[in-house]
Design a protein around this motif. Structure first.
Motif, PDB file in Angstrom:
ATOM      1  N   UNK A   1       0.837  -1.205   0.000  1.00  0.00           N
ATOM      2  CA  UNK A   1       0.000   0.000   0.000  1.00  0.00           C
ATOM      3  C   UNK A   1       0.873   1.258   0.000  1.00  0.00           C
ATOM      4  N   UNK A   2       1.929   1.250   0.824  1.00  0.00           N
ATOM      5  CA  UNK A   2       2.828   2.407   0.894  1.00  0.00           C
ATOM      6  C   UNK A   2       3.535   2.644  -0.439  1.00  0.00           C
ATOM      7  N   UNK A   3       3.989   1.589  -1.062  1.00  0.00           N
ATOM      8  CA  UNK A   3       4.692   1.730  -2.340  1.00  0.00           C
ATOM      9  C   UNK A   3       3.785   2.324  -3.408  1.00  0.00           C
ATOM     10  N   UNK A   4       2.518   1.894  -3.420  1.00  0.00           N
ATOM     11  CA  UNK A   4       1.579   2.391  -4.425  1.00  0.00           C
ATOM     12  C   UNK A   4       1.233   3.849  -4.183  1.00  0.00           C
ATOM     13  N   UNK A   5       0.937   4.202  -2.925  1.00  0.00           N
ATOM     14  CA  UNK A   5       0.401   5.526  -2.630  1.00  0.00           C
ATOM     15  C   UNK A   5       1.467   6.606  -2.588  1.00  0.00           C
ATOM     16  N   UNK A   6       2.664   6.268  -2.145  1.00  0.00           N
ATOM     17  CA  UNK A   6       3.706   7.296  -2.063  1.00  0.00           C
ATOM     18  C   UNK A   6       5.083   6.663  -2.223  1.00  0.00           C
ATOM     19  N   UNK A   7       5.462   6.336  -3.459  1.00  0.00           N
ATOM     20  CA  UNK A   7       6.741   5.649  -3.684  1.00  0.00           C
ATOM     21  C   UNK A   7       7.947   6.456  -3.236  1.00  0.00           C
ATOM     22  N   UNK A   8       7.858   7.797  -3.322  1.00  0.00           N
ATOM     23  CA  UNK A   8       8.995   8.615  -2.893  1.00  0.00           C
ATOM     24  C   UNK A   8       9.262   8.470  -1.412  1.00  0.00           C
ATOM     25  N   UNK A   9       8.210   8.545  -0.597  1.00  0.00           N
ATOM     26  CA  UNK A   9       8.369   8.389   0.852  1.00  0.00           C
ATOM     27  C   UNK A   9       8.757   6.966   1.199  1.00  0.00           C
ATOM     28  N   UNK A  10       8.287   6.003   0.405  1.00  0.00           N
ATOM     29  CA  UNK A  10       8.688   4.612   0.638  1.00  0.00           C
ATOM     30  C   UNK A  10      10.204   4.478   0.502  1.00  0.00           C
ATOM     31  N   UNK A  11      10.768   5.030  -0.563  1.00  0.00           N
ATOM     32  CA  UNK A  11      12.209   4.933  -0.792  1.00  0.00           C
ATOM     33  C   UNK A  11      12.998   5.661   0.295  1.00  0.00           C
ATOM     34  N   UNK A  12      12.473   6.794   0.728  1.00  0.00           N
ATOM     35  CA  UNK A  12      13.203   7.643   1.670  1.00  0.00           C
ATOM     36  C   UNK A  12      13.040   7.196   3.127  1.00  0.00           C
TER      37      UNK A  12
END
Length: 363
Positions: free
Chosen positions: A78-89
């Motif tokens: 869910x996190x990767x789909x909704x906000x990939x930038x924040x997921x990476x960071x």
């Protein structure tokens, strides 16, 4: 769409050469032993009842073996789909930490005793209470997602964990005098304009760097920090095919500016060589951290606390100190609600302790 044999529910057939009604379940045939249709219907009903009970038992057995990793995977997707930038960071490190500590643990073992153990483990790793709180909150969030998934990964209730206290909101801001020294210490036109724009609009530094002249109206004195074109889109697949969805962007606003900043913008527009308001050598900039840090040091400020984002904090803090109405400050900052502004900056407002002061004066 035509259903295949694999998709159909069990049904009755009387194949050629058979002496009774048969239950067809996908590729299997189960004899009912009945030659009368009503008796065969009753046998089919009993068969489906037993099959449903067996499926429930199998699901319960599967749920009993659900691990912390299983529910974390639902949360991570869910996190990767909704906000990939924040997921990476950010979020991927939380995922890896929890998985590494307790990923193989069964859910029924996740309780307050485990939470105390996990908390001590993380303190020994050298992290703060706020970090532990966020990680344990992630477990609870993943648990809720797992209960609501289709099919559910667990039917266990979300545990009530005693979480460490949350940290106080970060409040770094500079005074107007500090801001004057910082502007004077900026030895490049683009850097000076960047600082002035951040302070005049309360915009996030990324929004200022992405600002184009097409969203600046010098006649009316308005600047639109909202930039829908730079939102990253995610392609999702659902039952009806593919659809695109914009990744959530932090709040941005359309603001009015006046005074000296308008004159500086006019001068910058006259010499502009690119679509971007903040440019250097005819190109937009992805970052100003190096030049900004050097200016901070020249202004005798602390480079560890005075970052570009502090300029936004400072602009909002000044408005609160001046007694501006909180809902107006929230609109200026791009928030639809005043709750966050009140929580983080409310104590700077002169009305914050008015009632207490009045009680003390009366006594």
């Amino acid at each position: 769409m035509t259903k295949t044999t694999e998709d159909r529910a069990p049904y009755l057939v009387w194949p050629k050469g058979k002496a009774s009604w048969q239950i067809r379940d996908k590729r299997r045939y189960i004899s009912t032993g009945a030659t009368r249709k009503p008796d065969a219907d009753a046998a089919l009903f009993e068969y489906m009842k037993r099959r449903d009970e067996d499926a429930k038992k199998a699901a319960a057995g599967s749920m009993a073996s659900t691990t912390l990793r299983n529910i974390l995977d639902i949360w991570a997707d869910k996190r990767k789909r909704e906000n990939p930038g924040t997921w990476e960071r950010k979020w991927q490190y939380i995922y890896k930490t929890i998985y590494g500590k307790s990923g193989k643990m069964l859910l029924h073992a996740i309780d307050q005793k485990w939470a105390y153990w996990y908390e001590q483990e993380r303190y020994e790793d050298g992290v703060e209470e706020s970090t532990v709180r966020q990680e344990l909150s992630t477990v609870l969030s993943a648990w809720r997602l797992a209960r609501n998934s289709n099919p559910p990964l667990t039917d266990l209730p979300v545990p009530e964990l005693d979480l460490p206290p949350s940290s106080d909101p970060r409040e770094h801001f500079i005074s107007r005098a500090d801001a004057g020294r910082l502007i004077a210490a900026a030895n490049k036109d683009y850097l000076r304009l960047f600082i002035r724009l951040c302070l005049a609009t309360g915009g996030r530094h990324t929004a200022i760097l992405q600002l184009t002249w097409s969203r600046v109206d010098l006649e009316s004195g308005t600047i639109d920090l909202r930039n829908r074109s730079d939102r990253e889109t995610v392609v999702e697949r659902n039952e009806r095919g593919r659809r695109k969805r914009a990744v959530r962007q932090k709040p941005r606003a359309q603001v009015r500016v006046e005074g000296l900043i308008l004159e500086e913008l006019r001068e910058a527009q006259d010499r502009a060589a690119s679509p971007f308001v903040i440019e250097h050598s005819g190109k937009g900039l992805g970052s100003v951290h190096r030049g900004f840090k050097a200016a901070v040091i020249r202004a005798s400020l602390d480079p560890d606390t005075v970052t570009p984002h502090v300029l936004r904090h400072s602009a909002i803090t000044w408005l609160m100190q001046d007694g501006e109405e909180i809902y107006k400050v929230a609109g200026f900052a791009g928030h639809s609600s005043a709750r966050m502004i009140e929580k983080v900056y409310g104590h700077h407002h002169p009305d914050f302790q008015t009632s207490i002061a009045k009680r003390l004066a009366q006594r």
